[in-house]
Design a protein around this motif. Structure first.
Motif, PDB file in Angstrom:
ATOM      1  N   ALA A   1      13.729  -3.713 -25.082  1.00 14.29           N
ATOM      2  CA  ALA A   1      13.465  -2.610 -26.007  1.00 14.29           C
ATOM      3  C   ALA A   1      13.635  -1.266 -25.308  1.00 14.29           C
ATOM      4  O   ALA A   1      14.164  -0.312 -25.892  1.00 14.29           O
ATOM      5  N   GLU A   2      13.197  -1.170 -24.050  1.00 10.69           N
ATOM      6  CA  GLU A   2      13.340   0.078 -23.295  1.00 10.69           C
ATOM      7  C   GLU A   2      14.807   0.422 -23.095  1.00 10.69           C
ATOM      8  O   GLU A   2      15.197   1.596 -23.184  1.00 10.69           O
ATOM      9  N   GLU A   3      15.626  -0.586 -22.799  1.00  8.75           N
ATOM     10  CA  GLU A   3      17.056  -0.338 -22.626  1.00  8.75           C
ATOM     11  C   GLU A   3      17.679   0.150 -23.924  1.00  8.75           C
ATOM     12  O   GLU A   3      18.449   1.120 -23.935  1.00  8.75           O
ATOM     13  N   MET A   4      17.339  -0.502 -25.028  1.00 11.37           N
ATOM     14  CA  MET A   4      17.911  -0.099 -26.307  1.00 11.37           C
ATOM     15  C   MET A   4      17.483   1.310 -26.695  1.00 11.37           C
ATOM     16  O   MET A   4      18.281   2.088 -27.234  1.00 11.37           O
ATOM     17  N   ALA A   5      16.236   1.649 -26.405  1.00 18.53           N
ATOM     18  CA  ALA A   5      15.765   3.008 -26.697  1.00 18.53           C
ATOM     19  C   ALA A   5      16.516   4.026 -25.848  1.00 18.53           C
ATOM     20  O   ALA A   5      16.928   5.086 -26.338  1.00 18.53           O
TER      21      ALA A   5
ATOM     22  N   HIS B   1      13.992  -5.224 -31.446  1.00 16.32           N
ATOM     23  CA  HIS B   1      14.520  -4.072 -32.183  1.00 16.32           C
ATOM     24  C   HIS B   1      13.390  -3.243 -32.777  1.00 16.32           C
ATOM     25  O   HIS B   1      13.444  -2.001 -32.756  1.00 16.32           O
ATOM     26  N   ARG B   2      12.404  -3.917 -33.322  1.00 17.31           N
ATOM     27  CA  ARG B   2      11.256  -3.188 -33.880  1.00 17.31           C
ATOM     28  C   ARG B   2      10.568  -2.367 -32.792  1.00 17.31           C
ATOM     29  O   ARG B   2      10.200  -1.206 -33.009  1.00 17.31           O
ATOM     30  N   GLU B   3      10.408  -2.949 -31.590  1.00 12.16           N
ATOM     31  CA  GLU B   3       9.768  -2.234 -30.490  1.00 12.16           C
ATOM     32  C   GLU B   3      10.602  -1.033 -30.052  1.00 12.16           C
ATOM     33  O   GLU B   3      10.058   0.037 -29.760  1.00 12.16           O
ATOM     34  N   ALA B   4      11.929  -1.196 -30.031  1.00 18.06           N
ATOM     35  CA  ALA B   4      12.793  -0.081 -29.658  1.00 18.06           C
ATOM     36  C   ALA B   4      12.666   1.060 -30.661  1.00 18.06           C
ATOM     37  O   ALA B   4      12.581   2.238 -30.283  1.00 18.06           O
ATOM     38  N   SER B   5      12.640   0.731 -31.952  1.00 15.15           N
ATOM     39  CA  SER B   5      12.471   1.757 -32.980  1.00 15.15           C
ATOM     40  C   SER B   5      11.115   2.439 -32.852  1.00 15.15           C
ATOM     41  O   SER B   5      10.994   3.660 -33.044  1.00 15.15           O
TER      42      SER B   5
ATOM     43  N   ARG C   1      30.551 -11.133 -28.317  1.00 16.66           N
ATOM     44  CA  ARG C   1      30.036  -9.855 -28.794  1.00 16.66           C
ATOM     45  C   ARG C   1      29.171  -9.237 -27.706  1.00 16.66           C
ATOM     46  O   ARG C   1      28.456  -9.939 -26.997  1.00 16.66           O
ATOM     47  N   SER C   2      29.223  -7.942 -27.604  1.00 13.45           N
ATOM     48  CA  SER C   2      28.424  -7.243 -26.601  1.00 13.45           C
ATOM     49  C   SER C   2      27.147  -6.696 -27.237  1.00 13.45           C
ATOM     50  O   SER C   2      27.002  -6.708 -28.464  1.00 13.45           O
ATOM     51  N   PRO C   3      26.213  -6.196 -26.439  1.00 15.98           N
ATOM     52  CA  PRO C   3      24.989  -5.606 -26.997  1.00 15.98           C
ATOM     53  C   PRO C   3      25.235  -4.390 -27.889  1.00 15.98           C
ATOM     54  O   PRO C   3      24.319  -3.941 -28.582  1.00 15.98           O
TER      55      PRO C   3
ATOM     56  N   ASN D   1      15.598  -5.504 -15.487  1.00 18.02           N
ATOM     57  CA  ASN D   1      15.958  -4.639 -16.597  1.00 18.02           C
ATOM     58  C   ASN D   1      16.166  -3.218 -16.117  1.00 18.02           C
ATOM     59  O   ASN D   1      15.562  -2.790 -15.116  1.00 18.02           O
ATOM     60  N   LEU D   2      16.986  -2.474 -16.844  1.00 18.27           N
ATOM     61  CA  LEU D   2      17.070  -1.042 -16.612  1.00 18.27           C
ATOM     62  C   LEU D   2      15.827  -0.373 -17.181  1.00 18.27           C
ATOM     63  O   LEU D   2      15.288  -0.798 -18.207  1.00 18.27           O
ATOM     64  N   SER D   3      15.378   0.671 -16.535  1.00 13.93           N
ATOM     65  CA  SER D   3      14.322   1.476 -17.139  1.00 13.93           C
ATOM     66  C   SER D   3      14.919   2.260 -18.301  1.00 13.93           C
ATOM     67  O   SER D   3      16.148   2.350 -18.452  1.00 13.93           O
ATOM     68  N   ARG D   4      14.083   2.838 -19.117  1.00 13.01           N
ATOM     69  CA  ARG D   4      14.574   3.629 -20.246  1.00 13.01           C
ATOM     70  C   ARG D   4      15.442   4.780 -19.756  1.00 13.01           C
ATOM     71  O   ARG D   4      16.516   5.062 -20.327  1.00 13.01           O
ATOM     72  N   GLU D   5      15.027   5.440 -18.673  1.00 15.51           N
ATOM     73  CA  GLU D   5      15.802   6.551 -18.124  1.00 15.51           C
ATOM     74  C   GLU D   5      17.130   6.066 -17.553  1.00 15.51           C
ATOM     75  O   GLU D   5      18.177   6.703 -17.746  1.00 15.51           O
ATOM     76  N   GLU D   6      17.105   4.928 -16.845  1.00 15.72           N
ATOM     77  CA  GLU D   6      18.346   4.374 -16.294  1.00 15.72           C
ATOM     78  C   GLU D   6      19.309   3.989 -17.421  1.00 15.72           C
ATOM     79  O   GLU D   6      20.520   4.222 -17.310  1.00 15.72           O
TER      80      GLU D   6
END
Length: 329
Positions: free
Chosen positions: A64-68, A214-218, A183-185, A27-32
């Motif tokens: 969730a980190e990627e979405m955030a 999604h809940r975790e990203a929010s 469909r993409s993300p 996964n990508l980190s949140r910063e990445e």
């Protein structure tokens, strides 16, 4: 001959992280994720890289980190005025089994004084009925900039703005659906953006397992949100089935199971007739399934704004009955 190896494109690192194979990919980190989305939004990526990135994310399934991180990159590039909004209501899926009764739920709530921002990404999949196609019929204001949104909210408490008018690069990514075949993300990302920082963001995620992500990203973003598996992918409670609500507020998660409102499943309509929505709104026609969908969806929205379920359902019934009594604001 002196051969010079060309330098690696700066975005290549993000494609490599996602696509290095079963053992090497991660996964990508949140910063990445924030940096990668920033490059995409700023047009610093080749089209081939964009396609590869979106499909690798789709195959891996975003975290969730990627979405955030993606959301933070989008919000950092938004230049929005301070507009008071109660509910952020994304509408990106379209309906194919039932009419979009959630639009009447939003209208009734708006008539009671709840300020609602609707936004969507166009008719990207054949065979579906999209909110954008019903705005004129249902007298929902189509806005092209934030000033028009503010005016519509002040006058009608309800406004719709297409994604392409406030974040064109994301609309371009959504429009790749018929080129890439999937469909993409970005379809999921658009639901979490909450561009005007509404009091509560409503999200509908159809595929099992994504609701909790999604809940975790929010939660990571510090937002108040309610996530459901909405009917057809839209923010609409299916009254024929139980619904699980994934909520987060003030950094604390909560869960509720709402039982089906209907004792028996309703028969799916043979075709979707938009005029039927307007007739039901005016009281010229009735629809047993539609009325239950409207009331339960209104209750969902009120639950997101802090009302307990039983109170929310009772109030939703009253607001629907008095929907033509426009609130004075």
């Amino acid at each position: 001959m002196n051969l010079v190896t060309p330098p690696e494109h700066p975005f290549a690192q993000f494609v490599r992280i996602l696509g290095k194979g079963k053992r090497g990919a991660r996964n990508l980190s949140r910063e990445e994720a924030r940096d990668a989305m920033g490059m995409l939004l700023d047009g610093k990526v080749e089209e081939s890289q964009l396609g590869a990135f979106l499909m690798l994310l789709r195959h891996k399934e975003e975290s969730a980190e990627e979405m955030a991180g993606f959301t933070e990159a989008v919000r950092a590039r938004l230049q929005t005025p301070a507009i008071a909004v109660d509910l952020d209501w994304p509408s990106y899926a379209g309906k194919k089994r039932h009419l979009p009764w959630f639009l009447l739920a939003a209208k009734a709530l708006a008539n009671s004084g709840v300020r609602i921002l609707l936004h969507g990404g166009g008719a990207h999949t054949a065979g579906r009925l999209y909110s954008e196609q019903l705005l004129e019929t249902l007298d929902i204001r189509l806005c092209r900039d934030w000033q028009q949104v503010e005016k519509a909210l002040d006058q009608q408490q309800l406004a719709f703005i297409p994604l392409g008018d406030w974040m064109p690069p994301l609309q371009h990514m959504i429009d790749l659906r018929n080129i890439l075949g999937l469909r993409s993300p970005i379809h999921s990302l658009a639901r979490i953006l909450n561009p005007l920082n509404a009091r509560c963001g409503l999200q509908s995620i159809f595929h099992p397992g994504y609701q909790a992500v999604h809940r975790e990203a929010s939660q990571l973003l510090g937002d108040t949100a309610v996530v459901i598996k909405g009917e057809g992918g839209e923010i609409e409670i299916n009254p024929d089935a139980s619904s699980h609500l994934y909520g987060t507020a003030n950094g604390v998660n909560w869960d509720e199971e709402w039982p089906a409102l209907a004792a028996m499943r309703h028969v799916k309509p043979a075709s979707l007739i938009p005029e039927h929505l307007l007739a039901c709104w005016r009281g010229e026609a009735s629809d047993a399934y539609g009325q239950l969908a409207i009331i339960s969806t209104m209750a969902l929205a009120l639950r997101g704004l802090g009302e307990p379920r039983d109170t929310a359902i009772n109030r939703a019934e009253a607001l629907w009955a008095s929907r033509h009594q426009v609130a004075r604001t």
